[in-house]
Design an enzyme around this catalytic site. Structure first.
Site, short mmCIF file in Angstrom:
data_model
loop_
_atom_site.label_atom_id
_atom_site.label_comp_id
_atom_site.label_asym_id
_atom_site.label_seq_id
_atom_site.Cartn_x
_atom_site.Cartn_y
_atom_site.Cartn_z
N ASP A 95 0.79 -3.58 1.74
CA ASP A 95 0.39 -2.24 1.32
C ASP A 95 -0.51 -1.65 2.40
O ASP A 95 -0.36 -1.97 3.59
CB ASP A 95 -0.32 -2.34 -0.04
CG ASP A 95 -0.24 -1.04 -0.85
OD1 ASP A 95 -0.16 0.04 -0.24
OD2 ASP A 95 -0.29 -1.11 -2.09
N HIS A 134 -4.47 2.91 -1.80
CA HIS A 134 -3.29 2.40 -2.49
C HIS A 134 -3.29 0.89 -2.60
O HIS A 134 -3.02 0.31 -3.66
CB HIS A 134 -2.03 2.89 -1.78
CG HIS A 134 -0.80 2.85 -2.62
ND1 HIS A 134 -0.10 1.72 -2.88
CD2 HIS A 134 -0.16 3.85 -3.29
CE1 HIS A 134 0.94 1.99 -3.64
NE2 HIS A 134 0.92 3.29 -3.92
N SER A 298 4.57 2.32 -7.96
CA SER A 298 3.79 1.32 -7.23
C SER A 298 2.57 0.87 -8.03
O SER A 298 1.88 -0.06 -7.62
CB SER A 298 3.36 1.87 -5.87
OG SER A 298 2.65 3.08 -6.03
#
Length: 806
Positions: A95, A134, A298
């Protein structure tokens, strides 16, 4: 007092290549509108104002749990209650990196990690384009500390290995993805690779990284993407090539439908699963206590990765494909029925994923010489390799009821836990069997009270047996009729569309096989009989066919009035020959060869010799016989956890009747058996002593009592009961010290603690030529010879009407 920061974000598509994505501008515009109303959107989020110690266990009464309603949706709480937190499992999170100093990630980051964007060993999360962290968000969903602040992870005892493959703009490419996958594959501690960056194109060479990872035993998980299109983004769209070890995750709305923004399952339906991805509160990278609310597939994918960690923490011996299969098999069906092109296999259900699946087996103790081998039964995987168990069994939480890794001995199917009435006492007499270690179809270990799985083959007399009689069509014919010779036959078959008030209209009952009996009589003294799937009553009470005692005894339903040692099933061949004059000495031979054809069914051969004396109003007799069971023990299932390889029972039957007052008979029977059993290598039982059992019945029956043709009977009996015998019971359990299955061996009595007495009443009366009234009642004290069992009673009264020309 420490203040926690919350941002409310709705993402666009998952990360893409530098060329961007048409959906990205739409998401950015929406993001700006959301930022303008940030304060009002954040009010409803509850955060605790104190910080608990890192590493605390999940608390469903905490603010953290309240912040994450998706935790209830994926049904994770039962896993936590069982002590399953994912210890020993490492998830590589490909990520934007992580903010390792975040309060929810302190102590949760595995050693190592790499930043392939900047080519250094500091995979710091600097993403600020859409979600403000994220990678930090996805890591927190998996392993976040339950510390009273923000959010807590689904698998808080697992660890995350951060692999940075996206930049501050959330952009990546095929080369970075391939490098990240190769890095995670090379780390032997990593079991799960979570690819949170989808949308970038990958060449065939770059995609081979995934193929290599799967070959090394890794499970690959990726989100489907947020474009609302029919199928997932690349490279997840090609995960069908990973042989079942790749999962694509979409987002559902919590109400049984795919989220509007989520890409669907088209083209990857069998490997597509969904989880709640709307309104997820997640850890952010702007501060050590920053959080934001976000939508996206996600945010759903880390939930599936965490679920996989819980499964592997419970059963380290599973393969990646097996973990994926468990998640798919147990998913809750949503959307269109079955596997569909939008929601795939359905919604993540952790509670179901951690429950036993398929045929349940019990591990059995193997010889020392076989310890290096792996045995399977009915497709169940069992690993008895000590080195593998000790290498993988690092989950210290497995001392609970859910056991540890799979394996530790060959498995024996619990579908075969059918016992005869005499074997039922074993369950009540062995407290160890209340916590028996069992295996499911995937070789995972659980503790189970075997009594909850046991059924008794002949549970005793009941009104239901009368219903079964009514559901059959009986046709009798005389084939030959001469003064010195007679041949007759009777056929039985299921009655078409038979239905009684006691039937379950939803039950899927199998039809019973056709039955027939042929009987001959020569000179009135010599009798022969042959039965197909039908036992013979020629020797039940008397060899004297002129007496009605045998016919009247058929009204009683207890096995004490028949011969309980004639195979415990009617399905097979039966034969008899008898010399039975009306007065004087009588003799005969009989046999039965039965096989019910079931996988764990009954197979036995019985032969016996009969002697008797008959007078005008009495008859007495004795039977000596031998029953040889192949795989069964006194009517129990073959090939099961409580089976023997074979058993021989020598039995004696004493019978008698006395006719009086013209229409009445006093009937009595006593049966005694002595059984010798051989060990079955896959059973929990061994070293049988000789087993002694008996049954008895006394009845008073008459005909033409109130009107011509009626029958009336009263009976008292004791069904077959073990009176002496014991056996060694080896109960499996999980030994956390040795990281394998152990066995507790105890000598257990086969004698029940109670004594059943059955009281029976029947009355049958013809109503013309086509109808018959039947009533039957039974009261049982201490059923199945269990002292703790309360009295049982059943009664039935029916009118049977025959339609048709006959």
């Amino acid at each position: 007092m420490k203040r926690s920061h919350i941002l409310t974000i709705v993402t666009g598509p998952e990360k893409t290549g530098p060329s961007g994505n048409p959906y990205r501008n739409r998401a950015a515009a929406y993001l700006q509108a959301m930022n303008n109303s940030l304060t009002s959107k954040a009010i409803g989020v509850l955060l605790a104002l104190s910080v608990s110690a890192a590493g605390a266990t999940p608390d469903v009464n905490s603010g953290e749990y309240f912040n994450q309603p998706y935790l209830a949706g994926i049904k994770v709480v039962p896993a936590w209650d069982a002590g399953l937190l994912g210890a020993g499992v490492v998830v590589a999170d490909l990520d934007s990196g992580v903010r390792a100093t975040h309060v929810d990630l302190v102590g949760k980051i595995a050693p190592g990690g790499y930043d392939f964007v900047n080519d250094d060993d500091d995979p710091d999360d600097d993403e600020v384009s859409l979600t403000y962290g994220h990678g930090t968000a996805s890591a927190g969903i998996i392993v976040g500390n339950w510390n009273g602040v923000g959010v807590g992870g689904i698998a808080p005892s697992a660890r995350v290995l951060p692999v940075k493959i996206t930049d501050e703009k959330n952009e990546t490419n095929g080369a970075l993805i391939s490098q990240g996958v190769d890095y995670a594959t090379a780390d032997p501690s990593v079991r799960i690779i979570l690819l949170e960056a989808v949308g970038a194109s990958t060449s065939a060479e770059e995609f081979n990284s995934f193929v290599s990872a799967v070959a090394k035993g890794k499970l690959i998980i990726a989100p489907s993407g947020n474009a609302g299109q029919a199928g997932p983004f690349n490279p997840a769209s090609s995960f069908e090539a990973l042989g079942g070890a790749g999962l694509i995750v979409g987002s559902h709305n919590g109400a049984g439908a795919l989220s509007p923004f989520s890409n669907g399952a088209q083209g990857v339906e069998s490997n597509f699963i969904t989880a709640p991805g709307q309104g997820v509160v997640a850890a952010g990278n702007r501060a050590d206590d920053a959080y934001f609310r976000v939508n996206g597939t996600s945010m759903a994918a880390p939930q599936v990765a965490a679920a996989a960690a819980l499964i592997w923490g419970h059963s380290p011996g599973l393969t990646a494909a097996q973990v994926a299969q468990i998640l798919k098999t147990t998913a809750t069906d949503i959307g269109a029925a079955g596997v569909d092109s939008r929601t795939g296999v359905g919604a993540l259900n952790i509670e179901a994923a951690l429950a036993p699946i398929g045929i349940i087996t019990a591990p059995v103790e193997e010889d020392e010489t076989d310890d290096s081998e792996s045995s399977t039964e009915d497709g169940e995987e069992s690993a008895s390799d000590d080195s593998e168990a000790s290498e993988d069994s690092t989950d210290s939480e497995n001392s609970g009821s859910s056991g540890g890794s799979s394996g530790g001995g060959a498995g024996v199917a619990l579908a075969a836990l059918v016992v005869g009435g005499v074997g039922y006492a074993l369950i009540g007499n062995s407290s160890d069997l209340e916590e028996t270690l069992v295996l499911d179809d995937f070789g995972r270990t659980y503790e189970l009270d075997l009594e909850t799985r046991v059924s008794v083959r002949n549970p005793g007399p009941s009104a239901k047996s009368v219903v079964q009689e009514l559901d059959t069509e009986e046709v009798g014919e005389t084939l030959i009729e001469r003064s010195d010779f007679r041949v007759s036959t009777v056929y039985w078959a299921d009655r078409p569309n038979a239905l009684s008030p006691l039937d379950d209209p939803l039950a899927n009952e199998q039809s019973s096989p056709a039955r027939m009996r042929i009987q001959t009589t020569h000179e009135g003294n010599l009798h022969t009989a042959f039965g197909l799937n039908q036992p013979l009553t020629l020797f039940d009470q008397s060899l004297d066919t002129h007496s009605t005692a045998g016919q009247l005894a058929g009204g009683f339903r207890s096995d004490a009035f028949s011969n309980p040692f004639f195979g415990f099933t009617a399905e097979g061949y039966h034969g008899a020959i008898a010399y039975a004059p009306k007065h004087g000495l009588q003799s005969g031979l009989s046999f039965a060869s039965v096989d019910d054809g079931d996988r764990y069914g009954l197979q036995s051969d019985t032969s016996s010799v009969h002697l008797g004396i008959a007078g005008n109003a009495f008859g007495v007799g004795a039977t000596l016989g031998l029953m040889e069971e192949e795989g069964n023990l006194l009517g129990g299932a073959s090939g099961g956890a409580l089976s023997a390889s074979r058993a021989q029972t020598f039995f004696t039957v004493l019978r008698g009747h006395l006719d009086f007052a013209k229409h009445w008979s006093l009937i009595g029977k006593y049966t005694h058996g002595l059984t010798f059993a051989d060990d079955y290598e896959k059973s929990l039982l061994s070293d049988f002593s000789q087993i002694e059992s008996n049954s008895w019945g006394m009845g008073l029956a008459g005909r033409h009592v109130f009107s011509r043709g009626d029958q009336l009977g009263f009976g008292v009996s004791q069904p077959l009961r073990t009176i002496d015998g014991d056996v060694e019971v080896s109960t499996p359990y999980w030994d956390p010290g040795r990281a394998r299955v152990g066995f507790n061996s105890t000598r257990t009595s086969l004698v029940p603690n109670g004594l059943e007495t059955s009281l029976e009443f029947f009355y049958r009366k013809p109503l013309g030529t086509r109808a018959q009234f039947i009533t039957y009642m039974v009261v049982r004290e201490e059923p199945l010879h269990r002292k703790e069992s309360g009295p049982q009673a059943s009664v039935i009264g029916v009118v049977r009407w025959r339609f048709g020309s006959r």
